[in-house]
Design a protein around this motif. Structure first.
Motif, PDB file in Angstrom:
ATOM      1  N   VAL A  68      35.214  38.950  32.015  1.00  0.00           N
ATOM      2  CA  VAL A  68      35.989  40.183  32.054  1.00  0.00           C
ATOM      3  C   VAL A  68      37.442  39.825  32.339  1.00  0.00           C
ATOM      4  N   VAL A  69      38.331  40.237  31.468  1.00  0.00           N
ATOM      5  CA  VAL A  69      39.760  40.042  31.665  1.00  0.00           C
ATOM      6  C   VAL A  69      40.360  41.386  32.063  1.00  0.00           C
ATOM      7  N   CYS A  70      40.895  41.438  33.276  1.00  0.00           N
ATOM      8  CA  CYS A  70      41.543  42.649  33.765  1.00  0.00           C
ATOM      9  C   CYS A  70      43.046  42.462  33.598  1.00  0.00           C
ATOM     10  N   ASP A  71      43.605  43.096  32.596  1.00  0.00           N
ATOM     11  CA  ASP A  71      45.008  42.868  32.244  1.00  0.00           C
ATOM     12  C   ASP A  71      45.902  43.971  32.801  1.00  0.00           C
ATOM     13  N   MET A  72      47.048  43.567  33.307  1.00  0.00           N
ATOM     14  CA  MET A  72      48.011  44.513  33.880  1.00  0.00           C
ATOM     15  C   MET A  72      49.145  44.772  32.888  1.00  0.00           C
ATOM     16  N   GLU A  73      48.762  45.224  31.688  1.00  0.00           N
ATOM     17  CA  GLU A  73      49.702  45.642  30.648  1.00  0.00           C
ATOM     18  C   GLU A  73      50.641  44.512  30.226  1.00  0.00           C
ATOM     19  N   SER A  74      50.043  43.389  29.832  1.00  0.00           N
ATOM     20  CA  SER A  74      50.826  42.242  29.379  1.00  0.00           C
ATOM     21  C   SER A  74      51.636  42.585  28.134  1.00  0.00           C
ATOM     22  N   ARG A 100      35.515  40.850  27.511  1.00  0.00           N
ATOM     23  CA  ARG A 100      35.652  42.286  27.670  1.00  0.00           C
ATOM     24  C   ARG A 100      36.948  42.530  28.420  1.00  0.00           C
ATOM     25  N   VAL A 101      37.827  43.331  27.833  1.00  0.00           N
ATOM     26  CA  VAL A 101      39.158  43.559  28.405  1.00  0.00           C
ATOM     27  C   VAL A 101      39.228  44.952  29.016  1.00  0.00           C
ATOM     28  N   VAL A 102      39.650  45.015  30.276  1.00  0.00           N
ATOM     29  CA  VAL A 102      39.921  46.285  30.947  1.00  0.00           C
ATOM     30  C   VAL A 102      41.381  46.260  31.392  1.00  0.00           C
ATOM     31  N   THR A 103      41.950  47.436  31.588  1.00  0.00           N
ATOM     32  CA  THR A 103      43.377  47.519  31.900  1.00  0.00           C
ATOM     33  C   THR A 103      43.607  48.164  33.251  1.00  0.00           C
ATOM     34  N   PHE A 104      44.507  47.561  34.016  1.00  0.00           N
ATOM     35  CA  PHE A 104      44.956  48.117  35.296  1.00  0.00           C
ATOM     36  C   PHE A 104      46.464  48.298  35.200  1.00  0.00           C
ATOM     37  N   PRO A 105      46.999  49.475  35.521  1.00  0.00           N
ATOM     38  CA  PRO A 105      48.440  49.714  35.368  1.00  0.00           C
ATOM     39  C   PRO A 105      49.289  48.732  36.171  1.00  0.00           C
ATOM     40  N   LYS A 106      50.304  48.180  35.537  1.00  0.00           N
ATOM     41  CA  LYS A 106      51.194  47.233  36.206  1.00  0.00           C
ATOM     42  C   LYS A 106      52.004  47.922  37.300  1.00  0.00           C
ATOM     43  N   ALA A 107      52.580  49.103  36.957  1.00  0.00           N
ATOM     44  CA  ALA A 107      53.409  49.841  37.908  1.00  0.00           C
ATOM     45  C   ALA A 107      54.394  48.882  38.580  1.00  0.00           C
ATOM     46  N   GLY A 108      54.511  48.943  39.902  1.00  0.00           N
ATOM     47  CA  GLY A 108      55.456  48.062  40.589  1.00  0.00           C
ATOM     48  C   GLY A 108      54.793  46.906  41.288  1.00  0.00           C
ATOM     49  N   HIS A 109      53.545  46.590  40.942  1.00  0.00           N
ATOM     50  CA  HIS A 109      52.815  45.535  41.640  1.00  0.00           C
ATOM     51  C   HIS A 109      53.421  44.170  41.361  1.00  0.00           C
ATOM     52  N   PRO A 149      46.284  44.065  44.022  1.00  0.00           N
ATOM     53  CA  PRO A 149      45.906  45.482  43.912  1.00  0.00           C
ATOM     54  C   PRO A 149      44.878  45.765  42.830  1.00  0.00           C
ATOM     55  N   ALA A 150      44.765  44.862  41.853  1.00  0.00           N
ATOM     56  CA  ALA A 150      43.813  45.063  40.754  1.00  0.00           C
ATOM     57  C   ALA A 150      42.507  44.318  40.959  1.00  0.00           C
ATOM     58  N   ARG A 151      42.378  43.548  42.020  1.00  0.00           N
ATOM     59  CA  ARG A 151      41.204  42.682  42.185  1.00  0.00           C
ATOM     60  C   ARG A 151      39.903  43.477  42.305  1.00  0.00           C
ATOM     61  N   THR A 152      39.875  44.478  43.190  1.00  0.00           N
ATOM     62  CA  THR A 152      38.632  45.226  43.389  1.00  0.00           C
ATOM     63  C   THR A 152      38.233  45.952  42.116  1.00  0.00           C
ATOM     64  N   PHE A 153      39.200  46.546  41.423  1.00  0.00           N
ATOM     65  CA  PHE A 153      38.913  47.202  40.144  1.00  0.00           C
ATOM     66  C   PHE A 153      38.309  46.220  39.158  1.00  0.00           C
ATOM     67  N   ALA A 154      38.871  45.022  39.090  1.00  0.00           N
ATOM     68  CA  ALA A 154      38.367  44.009  38.164  1.00  0.00           C
ATOM     69  C   ALA A 154      36.949  43.594  38.529  1.00  0.00           C
ATOM     70  N   PRO A 192      41.307  43.230  49.644  1.00  0.00           N
ATOM     71  CA  PRO A 192      42.487  43.937  50.153  1.00  0.00           C
ATOM     72  C   PRO A 192      43.652  43.813  49.170  1.00  0.00           C
ATOM     73  N   PRO A 193      44.448  44.886  48.998  1.00  0.00           N
ATOM     74  CA  PRO A 193      45.489  44.900  47.963  1.00  0.00           C
ATOM     75  C   PRO A 193      46.785  44.220  48.371  1.00  0.00           C
ATOM     76  N   TYR A 194      46.702  43.101  49.086  1.00  0.00           N
ATOM     77  CA  TYR A 194      47.896  42.395  49.534  1.00  0.00           C
ATOM     78  C   TYR A 194      47.798  40.924  49.146  1.00  0.00           C
ATOM     79  N   VAL A 195      48.953  40.287  48.982  1.00  0.00           N
ATOM     80  CA  VAL A 195      48.964  38.860  48.653  1.00  0.00           C
ATOM     81  C   VAL A 195      48.397  38.063  49.823  1.00  0.00           C
TER      82      VAL A 195
END
Length: 257
Positions: A35-41, A55-64, A69-74, A146-149
């Motif tokens: 599964v490739v979770c892409d942030m609007e490349s 299988r490609v899913v998309t997570f909004p890049k926004a200001g991340h 922030p996309a890990r749990t969704f992926a 967690p959504p932090y580096v």
């Protein structure tokens, strides 16, 4: 057929990751699902992933500024009960793949595994950065990131470490320049400030945190054995701590005015 051979999803978070993605996807071709979770490349990342049958899913890049922030969704986008998280610049050796399938075939196995990773710096692997353990293999159900580096996923159940041997290590292809590392550190420390919002550092922390990080990396972890690259690497680790503490102090002082 061994049911464990239908149990592992590989999850890769991407943003403009075309540089290494072809090699990475070849290294994970033996798993049950990718599964490739892409942030609007904006480069060829998605095309490469689809060419490899991912299988490609998309997570909004926004200001991340990072993938966290996309890990749990992926992870929750995977369909198999076990997940191996691989960065878009990491290779999975065949020995590691076989070890993971053996692990899940055992009764009562750990719910998560820390995997060793081999990093490059200034064109060489550093002994002081080895084995750089990463919690990357775990049961999908109930795991959150967690959504932090600079954070690890929270896994329900027992977690163990694989032996620190090169045959079982993720191979980190990135060999960032000092310029790139410092640019990333500036962005990542902004995110780290949010994670440490409850900290109230003072001037003393500006001195001891960088000093301790340098001492730990250069002396205790053996950076001195790596010559000039080891010295530079330890210095960059110290600079990151100084920058992070300074930003937290700045944030707190602004909040008081």
């Amino acid at each position: 057929m061994d049911k464990s051979r239908q149990q592992i999803s590989v999850v890769i978070n991407t943003y403009n990751a075309a540089r290494h993605l072809e090699r990475v996807l070849c290294s994970v071709s033996g798993f049950d699902e990718v599964v490739v979770c892409d942030m609007e490349s904006t480069d060829d990342t998605v095309d490469i992933a689809r060419r490899h049958g991912c299988r490609v899913v998309t997570f909004p890049k926004a200001g991340h500024v990072s993938a966290e922030p996309a890990r749990t969704f992926a992870i929750q986008s995977a369909t198999r009960p076990w997940v191996l998280v691989v960065d878009a610049d990491e290779l999975v050796p065949p020995e590691l793949r076989e070890r993971l399938y053996r692990h899940i075939s055992q009764h009562g196995c750990a719910s998560g595994l820390y995997l060793p990773r081999q990093n490059l710096f200034m064109g060489r692997p550093l002994r002081c950065a080895w084995p750089d353990y990463q919690l990357r293999f775990f049961v999908r159900q109930g795991t959150v990131w967690p959504p932090y580096v600079h954070t690890f996923p929270v896994v329900k159940g027992r977690v163990e470490r694989l032996p620190a041997v090169k045959e079982l290590a993720l191979g980190h292809l990135a060999d960032d320049s000092i310029h790139t590392i410092m640019e990333k550190d500036n962005r990542y420390s902004d995110d780290d400030v949010m994670k440490k919002a409850d900290r109230h550092y003072g001037v003393w922390a500006l001195l001891w945190r960088p000093t301790w990080r340098f001492t730990k990396c250069y002396l205790l972890e053996g950076g001195w054995r790596d010559g000039v690259p080891g010295l530079v690497y330890a210095g960059l680790k110290a600079i990151y701590q100084f920058e992070l503490v300074a930003k937290i102090i700045e944030k707190n002082r602004r909040a008081e005015t």
